[in-house]
Design a protein around this motif. Structure first.
Motif, PDB file in Angstrom:
ATOM      1  N   ASP A   1       0.852  -1.156   0.019  1.00 54.07           N
ATOM      2  CA  ASP A   1       0.109   0.022   0.043  1.00 54.07           C
ATOM      3  C   ASP A   1       0.950   1.295   0.125  1.00 54.07           C
ATOM      4  N   GLU A   2       1.839   1.177   0.866  1.00 55.48           N
ATOM      5  CA  GLU A   2       2.687   2.378   1.015  1.00 55.48           C
ATOM      6  C   GLU A   2       3.304   2.677  -0.370  1.00 55.48           C
ATOM      7  N   MET A   3       3.583   1.822  -1.158  1.00 49.78           N
ATOM      8  CA  MET A   3       4.286   2.061  -2.673  1.00 49.78           C
ATOM      9  C   MET A   3       3.112   2.912  -3.410  1.00 49.78           C
ATOM     10  N   TYR A   4       1.873   2.625  -3.342  1.00 48.47           N
ATOM     11  CA  TYR A   4       1.020   3.278  -4.304  1.00 48.47           C
ATOM     12  C   TYR A   4       0.665   4.720  -3.436  1.00 48.47           C
ATOM     13  N   ASN A   5       1.014   4.915  -2.362  1.00 45.29           N
ATOM     14  CA  ASN A   5       0.792   6.089  -1.471  1.00 45.29           C
ATOM     15  C   ASN A   5       1.773   7.144  -1.875  1.00 45.29           C
ATOM     16  N   LEU A   6       3.185   6.498  -2.165  1.00 42.98           N
ATOM     17  CA  LEU A   6       4.191   7.064  -2.850  1.00 42.98           C
ATOM     18  C   LEU A   6       3.832   7.675  -4.144  1.00 42.98           C
ATOM     19  N   ILE A   7       3.202   6.682  -4.920  1.00 43.25           N
ATOM     20  CA  ILE A   7       2.920   6.955  -6.525  1.00 43.25           C
ATOM     21  C   ILE A   7       2.183   8.048  -6.364  1.00 43.25           C
ATOM     22  N   ASP A   8       0.916   8.452  -5.336  1.00 41.83           N
ATOM     23  CA  ASP A   8       0.127   9.560  -5.601  1.00 41.83           C
ATOM     24  C   ASP A   8       0.650  10.540  -5.149  1.00 41.83           C
ATOM     25  N   VAL A   9       1.873  10.816  -4.258  1.00 46.13           N
ATOM     26  CA  VAL A   9       2.648  11.906  -3.930  1.00 46.13           C
ATOM     27  C   VAL A   9       3.516  12.432  -5.133  1.00 46.13           C
ATOM     28  N   TRP A  10       4.169  11.410  -5.696  1.00 53.71           N
ATOM     29  CA  TRP A  10       4.722  11.694  -7.052  1.00 53.71           C
ATOM     30  C   TRP A  10       3.939  12.239  -8.126  1.00 53.71           C
ATOM     31  N   LYS A  11       2.862  11.655  -8.278  1.00 57.18           N
ATOM     32  CA  LYS A  11       1.835  12.322  -9.425  1.00 57.18           C
ATOM     33  C   LYS A  11       1.566  13.520  -9.014  1.00 57.18           C
ATOM     34  N   ALA A  12       1.202  13.712  -7.877  1.00 56.65           N
ATOM     35  CA  ALA A  12       0.771  15.137  -7.438  1.00 56.65           C
ATOM     36  C   ALA A  12       1.859  16.338  -7.710  1.00 56.65           C
ATOM     37  N   VAL A  13       3.178  15.877  -7.307  1.00 55.75           N
ATOM     38  CA  VAL A  13       4.344  16.885  -7.279  1.00 55.75           C
ATOM     39  C   VAL A  13       4.580  16.771  -8.770  1.00 55.75           C
ATOM     40  N   TYR A  14       4.400  15.719  -9.698  1.00 52.45           N
ATOM     41  CA  TYR A  14       4.349  16.035 -11.315  1.00 52.45           C
ATOM     42  C   TYR A  14       3.441  16.946 -11.607  1.00 52.45           C
ATOM     43  N   ALA A  15       2.316  16.850 -11.264  1.00 47.32           N
ATOM     44  CA  ALA A  15       1.192  17.769 -11.891  1.00 47.32           C
ATOM     45  C   ALA A  15       1.387  19.315 -11.397  1.00 47.32           C
ATOM     46  N   GLY A  16       2.284  19.646 -10.378  1.00 46.35           N
ATOM     47  CA  GLY A  16       2.314  20.865  -9.660  1.00 46.35           C
ATOM     48  C   GLY A  16       1.400  21.051  -8.697  1.00 46.35           C
ATOM     49  N   TYR A  17       0.765  20.186  -8.138  1.00 42.51           N
ATOM     50  CA  TYR A  17      -0.120  20.771  -7.041  1.00 42.51           C
ATOM     51  C   TYR A  17      -0.137  19.505  -5.980  1.00 42.51           C
ATOM     52  N   TYR A  18       0.492  19.612  -4.773  1.00 44.91           N
ATOM     53  CA  TYR A  18       0.473  18.465  -3.840  1.00 44.91           C
ATOM     54  C   TYR A  18      -0.259  19.469  -2.566  1.00 44.91           C
ATOM     55  N   LYS A  19      -1.255  19.057  -2.066  1.00 44.47           N
ATOM     56  CA  LYS A  19      -2.043  19.680  -1.046  1.00 44.47           C
ATOM     57  C   LYS A  19      -1.095  19.879   0.303  1.00 44.47           C
ATOM     58  N   ASP A  20      -0.354  19.086   0.707  1.00 42.98           N
ATOM     59  CA  ASP A  20       0.479  19.338   1.855  1.00 42.98           C
ATOM     60  C   ASP A  20       1.456  20.323   1.781  1.00 42.98           C
ATOM     61  N   TRP A  21       1.894  20.481   0.301  1.00 49.44           N
ATOM     62  CA  TRP A  21       2.782  21.630   0.350  1.00 49.44           C
ATOM     63  C   TRP A  21       2.361  22.913  -0.146  1.00 49.44           C
TER      64      TRP A  21
ATOM     65  N   MET B   1       7.165  25.751  -9.181  1.00 48.42           N
ATOM     66  CA  MET B   1       7.848  25.774 -10.304  1.00 48.42           C
ATOM     67  C   MET B   1       7.987  24.603 -11.290  1.00 48.42           C
ATOM     68  N   LYS B   2       6.922  23.516 -10.866  1.00 51.52           N
ATOM     69  CA  LYS B   2       6.600  22.389 -11.467  1.00 51.52           C
ATOM     70  C   LYS B   2       7.946  21.593 -11.810  1.00 51.52           C
ATOM     71  N   MET B   3       9.094  21.519 -10.931  1.00 49.14           N
ATOM     72  CA  MET B   3      10.348  21.039 -11.335  1.00 49.14           C
ATOM     73  C   MET B   3      10.162  19.456 -11.644  1.00 49.14           C
ATOM     74  N   GLY B   4       9.251  18.720 -10.925  1.00 51.00           N
ATOM     75  CA  GLY B   4       9.105  17.304 -11.207  1.00 51.00           C
ATOM     76  C   GLY B   4       8.744  17.069 -12.674  1.00 51.00           C
ATOM     77  N   LYS B   5       7.994  18.093 -13.224  1.00 50.26           N
ATOM     78  CA  LYS B   5       7.737  17.857 -14.602  1.00 50.26           C
ATOM     79  C   LYS B   5       8.775  18.199 -15.656  1.00 50.26           C
TER      80      LYS B   5
ATOM     81  N   GLY C   1       6.607   7.454 -16.883  1.00 49.42           N
ATOM     82  CA  GLY C   1       7.554   6.510 -16.265  1.00 49.42           C
ATOM     83  C   GLY C   1       8.473   6.984 -15.058  1.00 49.42           C
ATOM     84  N   PHE C   2       9.057   8.078 -15.701  1.00 49.45           N
ATOM     85  CA  PHE C   2      10.355   8.898 -15.132  1.00 49.45           C
ATOM     86  C   PHE C   2       9.630   9.455 -13.841  1.00 49.45           C
ATOM     87  N   ALA C   3       8.388  10.004 -14.047  1.00 49.75           N
ATOM     88  CA  ALA C   3       7.759  10.710 -12.763  1.00 49.75           C
ATOM     89  C   ALA C   3       7.021   9.886 -11.739  1.00 49.75           C
ATOM     90  N   LEU C   4       6.503   8.815 -12.368  1.00 49.19           N
ATOM     91  CA  LEU C   4       5.647   7.978 -11.400  1.00 49.19           C
ATOM     92  C   LEU C   4       6.401   6.707 -10.928  1.00 49.19           C
TER      93      LEU C   4
END
Length: 503
Positions: free
Chosen positions: A35-55, A74-78, A126-129
């Motif tokens: 489960d934790e891996m998919y929680n992390l993927i959710d975080v990476w996906k949000a950072v890649y999109a440029g909006y992560y609620k906690d930040w 700055m959307k540097m993940g993207k 793939g590189f983002a998630l």
């Protein structure tokens, strides 16, 4: 998405007999779902999109109390994922297969499926998630290739080389109903099994109840058994980075998975840079009496000394001594300090992702990426080559999957033996000419064969290099013959006549 669905999918696995007598799927080590891996993927996906609620959802205090606002990003993940994907795969890359006929067929199939465009796009995902999946299948008398992101795939079994079983999860809405399609790819008694299931729910976070495939997929079979398939027909690609979050998982991690703190600091600095202009705007404090209306003695109209609509002016009650004084409280903007701080953080981020320091620069307007060529000894080039290893393996496995499908549906027979290689674009390296010179020196000094040198320079297989060497020798022999004839050396040598002799 998986955080809410995994529990329900576990129940389905239990009923199918894949999971027996366990409360949690992660209790069975043969099934690597964490489960934790998919929680992390959710975080990476949000950072890649440029909006992560906690930040990006932040609060601040005003005289009227606590306020909420969205922090700039700055959307540097993207930017990083896109840069890496572009460096590795572009239109200059070539897929070479030792079997000429198979190569032509595979290239036609990939061209029909718009492979260069779609693979480049999903490589970025793939590189983002931390991963993506390619699948070969047969539909409407054609071999097709589909793509899935890491958050829509659950691995079930794997070996030292690849993931061999998995579940593809896709969701869609029709009216007020939400549907989840599960496509299982598993091996049973040496046969490759594909099972399809459809679930209907009224809520977004529930799997719901199983319904007939005819509801939306009339031509889809509930189960297909392939007796002839020898290898898995899907390919899981992941960045060539060790998973330090779950060392037992076959899943990959994002290229910026270990740089989240730096990305957060970058967004804080960038947000502060933007607000520097809003909060540091020019302000002039004038006495309250100065903005009162007065009567023009000549015209009788009401007038003010200052424009009340001008946001530069702020009216305040000022003490008696300063009652007639105007105060300019404009502050100096810290633009240089902010730009320097952002560039320092960008250098740290570049190092964490595997790029050279200076790959990303901020000039006060936007982020720029380095476009100049880099040395083969540079960090960027080494990272590029590391990821190319996994990219080439994924493409090789995709070709194998296409051959499996082709043989199963009698599109074309399975070749007895073939070799697949990928010639990547190494033009960012400081000079292809330097590599050519190096190979020439090795061949001249007897330290390398011409075939090996051609393989290195052109990115060819050994068979292709041997064929090219034969052609080169033939052309050189032709040119030599033509040169001899040009200088009259191909026939009899002309004899110079002595003086007085008849010609």
């Amino acid at each position: 998405m998986f955080k809410s669905l995994l529990a329900k999918i576990r129940q389905v696995m239990y009923k199918m007999g894949i999971v027996k007598g366990i409360q949690k799927l992660t209790d069975k080590r043969e099934i690597p779902v964490n489960d934790e891996m998919y929680n992390l993927i959710d975080v990476w996906k949000a950072v890649y999109a440029g909006y992560y609620k906690d930040w990006h959802d932040t609060s601040y205090m005003t005289v009227n109390g606590k306020k909420q606002r969205k922090r700039a990003s700055m959307k540097m993940g993207k930017v990083a994922a896109q840069k890496m994907a572009t460096l590795i795969f572009n239109e200059k890359c070539e897929i070479n297969i030792s079997d000429t006929k198979l190569e032509e067929t595979i290239k036609d199939i990939l061209k029909t499926n718009k492979f260069n465009r779609e693979f480049r796009r999903y490589l970025e995902y793939g590189f983002a998630l931390g991963g993506m999946v390619m699948k070969a299948y047969f539909e409407n008398n054609q071999i097709k290739v589909s793509y899935t992101t890491a958050d829509c795939f659950i691995p079930l079994a794997w070996d030292n080389f690849r993931i061999t079983e998995g579940v593809f999860v896709s969701t869609f809405r029709k009216g007020e109903k939400r549907y989840t399609h599960l496509e299982w790819h598993i091996w049973e008694e040496g046969n490759y099994i594909v099972r399809n299931e459809l679930y209907e729910s009224s809520h977004d976070h529930e799997l719901g109840v199983k319904v007939s495939l005819d509801t939306h997929f009339k031509e889809l079979s509930e189960e297909i058994t392939f007796h002839e398939i020898e290898k898995t027909i899907f390919v899981y690609f992941k960045p060539n980075i060790a998973n330090n979050f779950d060392t037992n998982s076959p899943m990959g991690i994002s290229i910026f998975a270990n740089a989240l703190d730096t990305l957060k600091s970058l967004d804080i600095a960038f947000d502060s840079f933007q607000r520097e202009f809003a909060l540091g705007k020019k302000r002039i404090i004038v006495p309250t009496s100065a903005i009162k209306t007065v009567v023009d003695p000549q015209s009788g109209t009401m007038q003010r000394y200052f424009d009340s609509d001008d946001e530069v002016y702020e009216a305040m009650n000022i003490g008696d001594m300063d009652a007639e004084k105007i105060h300019d409280i404009s502050v100096e903007l810290r633009v240089t300090d902010h730009v320097a701080a952002i560039n320092a953080l960008l250098n740290i981020f570049a190092m964490q992702v595997g790029f050279n320091a200076g790959t990303f620069t901020f000039d006060g307007v936007g982020v720029k990426t380095a476009t100049e060529v880099v040395s083969e000894n540079s960090e960027t080039f080494r990272t590029k080559q590391d990821h190319e290893t996994n990219v080439e393996a994924a493409i090789q496995e995709l070709v194998e999957a296409i051959v499996e499908i082709a043989d199963t549906f009698n599109v074309f027979p399975r070749p007895a033996d073939y070799e697949v290689s990928v010639a990547f674009d190494d033009s960012i390296a400081e000079d292809q000419s330097a590599e050519i010179t190096k190979q020439i020196q090795l061949v001249t000094n007897g330290l390398n064969s011409k075939v090996r040198a051609i393989m290195k320079i052109h990115g060819l297989t050994e068979q292709e290099a041997e064929e090219l060497l034969v052609k080169i020798k033939e052309e050189q022999a032709t040119v030599l013959t033509e040169s001899i004839d040009m200088f009259g050396m191909g026939g009899k040598t002309p004899v110079k006549k002595k003086e007085g002799e008849q010609k």
